[in-house]
Write an enzyme that holds these catalytic residues in place. Structure first.
Site, mmCIF file in Angstrom:
data_model
loop_
_atom_site.group_PDB
_atom_site.id
_atom_site.type_symbol
_atom_site.label_atom_id
_atom_site.label_comp_id
_atom_site.label_asym_id
_atom_site.label_seq_id
_atom_site.Cartn_x
_atom_site.Cartn_y
_atom_site.Cartn_z
ATOM 1 N N LEU A 100 0.864 -1.173 0.000
ATOM 2 C CA LEU A 100 0.000 0.000 0.000
ATOM 3 C C LEU A 100 0.900 1.222 0.000
ATOM 4 C CD1 LEU A 100 -2.755 -0.895 2.659
ATOM 5 C CD2 LEU A 100 -2.942 -0.995 0.166
ATOM 6 N N ASP A 101 0.477 2.286 -0.691
ATOM 7 C CA ASP A 101 1.240 3.527 -0.710
ATOM 8 C C ASP A 101 1.366 4.089 0.700
ATOM 9 O OD1 ASP A 101 1.305 3.250 -3.434
ATOM 10 O OD2 ASP A 101 -0.362 4.634 -3.783
ATOM 11 N N VAL A 102 2.344 4.954 0.896
ATOM 12 C CA VAL A 102 2.611 5.496 2.224
ATOM 13 C C VAL A 102 1.398 6.227 2.795
ATOM 14 C CG1 VAL A 102 3.580 7.675 1.376
ATOM 15 C CG2 VAL A 102 4.332 6.756 3.589
ATOM 16 N N HIS A 183 0.546 2.138 -8.064
ATOM 17 C CA HIS A 183 -0.412 3.232 -7.864
ATOM 18 C C HIS A 183 -1.694 3.025 -8.694
ATOM 19 C CE1 HIS A 183 2.427 5.341 -5.475
ATOM 20 N NE2 HIS A 183 3.157 5.844 -6.454
#
Length: 233
Positions: A100-102, A183
């Site tokens: 998962l993205d930050v 993303h």
């Protein structure tokens, strides 16, 4: 299994430290002090370190409610790793199941079982990943059809697999995908000229994020949950 290897597998001791512990007489096997790393540990043997029982860790399957500001990476960066949120032994063995993205929150799975990971992240196994996205702009009327048809993202040579979009309100949507491109969710909405302001993953396959877990908290999966995910249900 050799005793020195058993110590390395069941504790955070390095090989050098394990030898020191053995020489100091801190290890007993079935009530007898053993200081030779070559001693063979058999099934049923009771190994104690300073009177505390040791056991092989085995494979682990963990659900984490990821907060924003943490990376799903082990590399040094400006952000801490999600692994820092876990209070477990042999943390260096663990890996996230996908990423998962930050700034993305919600369900992340962590394990040291590589085959199980592959079953979940491979598009061939069609494991649903469900996200709730908060958007900067209202969705167009035909958004559901666009996502269902697949979207050719910038830099890709094939469109995304069909995705299911469910409107929650004019700027919030639930999206179900079966891939994990870089993303991907943000890029899919960007293709419609929209910006994802917040993104939260609430389900992977049959597994829904436990609502009793606060951000940063985790728990082990039950055997049934592990098997259901492996089966792709």
């Amino acid at each position: 299994m050799r005793l020195d290897k058993f110590l390395g597998e069941s504790t955070d001791l390095s090989r050098t430290d394990a030898r020191k512990v053995l020489k100091s007489g801190e290890i007993t096997v079935n009530g007898e002090m053993v200081n030779q790393g070559s001693h063979v540990i058999k099934e049923g043997d009771v190994v104690l370190w300073d009177d505390e029982p040791l056991a092989l860790i085995g494979l682990r399957y963990i659900m984490l409610n990821k907060p924003a500001g943490y990376e799903c990476s082990l590399k040094n960066s400006a952000y801490p790793s999600v692994m820092m949120l876990l209070d477990v032994d042999k943390r260096d063995r663990l890996r996230t199941v996908g990423r998962l993205d930050v700034d993305t929150t919600g369900l992340i799975l962590i394990t040291d079982d590589g085959q199980w990971t592959h079953r979940i992240i491979s598009p061939r196994h069609q494991c649903d990943k469900v996200y709730v996205a908060t958007l900067a702009e209202p969705l167009p009327d035909n958004a559901e059809a666009i996502f269902q048809a697949g979207i050719l993202l910038n830099g890709e040579d094939k469109p995304t697999l069909p995705a299911v979009l469910e409107r929650i309100d004019e700027r919030t949507a639930r999206l179900t995908i079966q891939e994990g491109k870089y993303h991907q969710v943000k890029r899919m909405f960007a293709s419609l000229g929209n910006l994802v302001q917040a993104l939260h993953r609430e389900r992977i396959g049959s597994l829904v994020l436990d609502d009793s877990l606060e951000p940063g908290e985790s728990r082990y999966l039950t055997p049934a949950e592990v098997q259901e995910l492996a089966a792709g249900s």
